[in-house]
Scaffold this active site. Structure first.
Site, PDB file in Angstrom:
ATOM      1  N   CYS A 134      -2.437   2.790   9.018  1.00 58.82           N
ATOM      2  CA  CYS A 134      -3.450   1.794   8.653  1.00 58.82           C
ATOM      3  C   CYS A 134      -4.652   1.857   9.591  1.00 58.82           C
ATOM      4  O   CYS A 134      -5.782   1.597   9.176  1.00 58.82           O
ATOM      5  CB  CYS A 134      -2.855   0.392   8.681  1.00 58.82           C
ATOM      6  SG  CYS A 134      -1.764   0.029   7.296  1.00 58.82           S
ATOM      7  N   HIS A 149       0.850  -1.189   0.000  1.00 60.58           N
ATOM      8  CA  HIS A 149       0.000   0.000   0.000  1.00 60.58           C
ATOM      9  C   HIS A 149       0.887   1.241   0.000  1.00 60.58           C
ATOM     10  O   HIS A 149       1.984   1.239   0.588  1.00 60.58           O
ATOM     11  CB  HIS A 149      -0.887   0.051   1.252  1.00 60.58           C
ATOM     12  CG  HIS A 149      -2.138  -0.740   1.154  1.00 60.58           C
ATOM     13  ND1 HIS A 149      -2.713  -1.367   2.244  1.00 60.58           N
ATOM     14  CD2 HIS A 149      -2.976  -1.003   0.105  1.00 60.58           C
ATOM     15  CE1 HIS A 149      -3.820  -1.983   1.876  1.00 60.58           C
ATOM     16  NE2 HIS A 149      -4.003  -1.772   0.592  1.00 60.58           N
TER      17      HIS A 149
END
Length: 289
Positions: A282, A182
């Site tokens: 996150c 990511h």
């Protein structure tokens, strides 16, 4: 005079006075956290996890945000969705519009509708996605520009959706290292506004292909680069209000670099949640109404 000018230049970004900007964030308690499948290199289902420890570590991050004066909103965790704690992947919000997530893997698929339902019930205009995308995991707002990652999770088509929805500049960056799947594992947004509104970042060069590295160098010549050790504990998976930067406590080199530039790093131990491949960012979805 030349010596004075050289000395001032050598100070660079460290001479800038950092200013904290109020943040509103969405989080999800890891009440159901475990590692029961493998969809990234960090996950090893054969190794035990400690849900109670994950909750305690998450609660410390929550307290840090409260201490910084953030508004922290919560979404209820759902049974059977152990990765729902990684709220950043639940969507992307800007100008009161929430662009929903559509996950790459079936295991996380139900998280997309759950987060979109939350957005609707809290006043956001929701745009349901067509392309695969994993929210702020791959979309980072830096100043007026959106940096958008692709290569492992979010499709490049989602970048076109962003452009249509928000009317902002969207810069595509290609990730090439599976450990940094990511964008928010390879880039940290340090300032939302600086250097003529462009903002500034920290990043791990080797996580990107050469073309993307050149784009980053051109856009952010003052960017902080991190070493492999700090990246390996997801040190870049951090959250900043422009002055205070919440980072992995083990990212000691990154901490030193931040202090040199006038930021206030705040370390937190999220080692249990790291077993699922996530860290500070996150667990943090910024809400921009």
């Amino acid at each position: 005079m030349r010596q004075v000018a050289a000395a001032l230049a050598s100070e660079g970004p460290a001479a800038v006075e950092r200013v904290a900007v109020h943040k509103t964030v969405l989080m999800c308690r890891p009440d159901h956290f475990t590692v029961s499948y493998r969809i990234n290199p960090w996950m090893h289902p054969e190794k035990p996890t400690d849900t109670a420890l994950a909750v305690r570590q998450w609660e410390e991050l929550y307290r840090i945000y409260e201490g910084l004066g953030f508004d922290v909103e919560l979404i209820d965790p759902l049974p059977g969705l152990p990765d729902m704690v990684y709220a950043a992947n639940g969507g992307f919000t800007l100008d009161g519009i929430a662009y929903g997530a559509r996950f790459q893997y079936d295991e996380r698929g139900p998280e997309g509708p759950a987060y979109m339902d939350w957005f609707r019930s809290h006043g956001f205009e929701v745009v349901e996605p067509v392309s695969i995308n994993e929210g702020e995991g791959d979309f980072l707002l830096v100043g007026e520009r959106i940096l958008a990652g692709t290569g492992f999770r979010s499709d490049a088509g989602s970048h076109d959706e962003l452009r249509r929805i928000y009317g902002r500049e969207v810069v595509t960056l290609t990730l090439i290292d599976p450990a940094f799947y990511h964008l928010d594992t390879a880039i940290a947004v340090l300032d939302t506004v600086s250097h003529a509104g462009a903002g500034n970042i920290a990043y791990l060069p080797k996580a990107f292909d050469e073309a993307s590295q050149q784009i980053i160098r051109d856009l952010y010549p003052d960017a902080v680069t991190v070493n492999d050790d700090d990246a390996a504990v997801l040190g870049l998976n951090s959250f900043s209000d422009g002055k205070n930067v919440v980072i992995a406590s083990r990212a000691v080199g990154f901490e030193e670099s931040l202090r040199e530039r006038g930021y206030t790093p705040i370390g937190v131990d999220l080692s249990e949640l790291l077993l699922g491949g996530g860290g500070v960012k996150c667990c943090t979805l910024e809400l921009r109404r």
